[in-house]
Design a protein around this motif. Sequence first.
Motif, short mmCIF file in Angstrom:
data_model
loop_
_atom_site.label_atom_id
_atom_site.label_comp_id
_atom_site.label_asym_id
_atom_site.label_seq_id
_atom_site.Cartn_x
_atom_site.Cartn_y
_atom_site.Cartn_z
N GLN A 175 35.64 30.38 31.13
CA GLN A 175 36.50 31.55 30.96
C GLN A 175 37.90 31.25 31.51
O GLN A 175 38.10 30.30 32.26
CB GLN A 175 35.95 32.75 31.72
N ASN A 198 39.74 37.83 28.42
CA ASN A 198 38.99 36.71 27.85
C ASN A 198 38.31 37.16 26.55
O ASN A 198 37.11 37.44 26.51
CB ASN A 198 37.94 36.22 28.83
N THR A 228 40.56 32.07 34.15
CA THR A 228 40.47 32.64 35.48
C THR A 228 41.78 32.44 36.24
O THR A 228 42.63 31.63 35.87
CB THR A 228 39.33 31.98 36.29
N PHE A 270 35.17 35.25 25.30
CA PHE A 270 34.01 35.54 26.15
C PHE A 270 33.47 36.94 25.90
O PHE A 270 32.26 37.16 25.77
CB PHE A 270 34.36 35.38 27.62
N ALA A 286 37.86 36.11 37.17
CA ALA A 286 38.10 36.06 35.73
C ALA A 286 38.96 37.24 35.31
O ALA A 286 38.98 38.29 35.97
CB ALA A 286 36.77 36.10 34.98
#
Length: 496
Positions: free
Chosen positions: A25, A38, A27, A41, A34
Amino acid sequence: MSDPQARKPTLTTRQGHPVHNNQQQRTVGSRGPATLENYHFLEKISHFDRERIPERVVHARGFVAHGEFEAYGTIGDEPASTYTRAKLFQSRGKKTPVSVRFSTVIGGRDSSEATRDPRGFAVKFRTDDGNWDLVGNNLPVFFIRDAIKFPDVIHALKPDPVTFRQEPNRIFDFMSHTPESMHMLTWLFSPRGIPANYRRQDGFGVNTYRMVNAAGEGVLVKYHWKSQQGIESLTEEQAAAIQATELGHASKDLYEAIERGDCPSWQLNVQIMSDDEHPELDFDPLDDTKTWPEDVFPLRPVGMMTLNRNVGNVHNENEQIAFGTGVLVDGLEFSDDKMLVGRTFSYSDTQRYRVGPNYLQLPVNAPRPDVQVNTNQDGGQMSYRVDNRGGNPHVNFEPSSVAGLAEADESYREYRPHVSGQLVRAPIERQNNYAQAGERFRTMPDWERDDLVKNMVKLLGQCDKHIQEKMVWHFSQCDEAYGRRVAEGLGLAVSA
């Protein structure tokens, strides 16, 4: 040497965006936290959270295969047109694509296929006139005759809401108050209650339907699938040995048979009866706890179904396939069977809940591509196309003087049965709950009869004494030896 990775298609999101990093991810620093943006994701995990659609309340465990139905062009010795104008039956050699789902009824999606349970036998015909679903079981009768009792019988057979296990005391408490269930119980607790696999079982429409010909004349009909592989069943001991190491033996058997080219087939037969009350019979022909005697209403061959192709994806073609008893084509109709009318609402309603209001847009449920779908239905979850509306996207209603769709030609003869009577909540008059159960007991081979008694004694032995006594009384009404043998196994006296 060429790089294998270079030959692979590029991974993308569902939006078609290339994915440059599928390992981490985004971050704040390598340790995180995170960030909410995203997108890849979030799309990936939110889809994962929804990978399972709600499990079917009944028939959760099942397996699908595809194939074709080839008509004989006749029903018995007569042209098919004598009884029905349904196009799929009219000419010899006419082939119709089919999808079949075999299933158990009570267990969950990952339950054993070797359990004692009716097997669903649902066939979707993709005909010239759209889909026809023939939704039945591997046993010819059912537990109840009125759809209002369907939630009750299933609740009794399902796990206890407190202990979460099937409790014989619950099952037979309900059945002891439901005498019409004796016929089904006699089938279910014999070896027929555990088919060896899906290929070696017959299928039955169970309910009574109608066929209607071009002149608008109707007859009552029952459907029978006869396995060309023969019938084979398991005892409790044989089933337990399979279940010890394998939960999906029947699905595995069907899949492997088709893969090696040993394609299973079933002959479709019908029984036909004139559409009236038949006072000469000691039962009502619309009662789904009864069979029609084959010496009076013989089986008439109609065609052959062969399964020759496995699914490409279990979720798309098994979990999402949807059947309904109301899915009929011209020339095939409902009867007044009270159980059938209730099923017709329930089956399609459950598909709208499980899969969504647009479940019929999914390829596994849609008609053949050459059958045009023209409706004014629109919207709802997961709608991904608009049905044809006659070329003008502004007109989604009928009638219209501007554009849109028109009603079908009504030149065919509609079947119009005469119905009269008071609106009542009442059972059918000719119940005769015990005769056919007793006949079934007497005509079983000795080993099947012994197995039936042993199975009944085993489960009733876990029930309260008053339930044991009531069930033994019911069995005695079916056949004296039936009741006596179960009573002896339970250590009970048989009351007259």
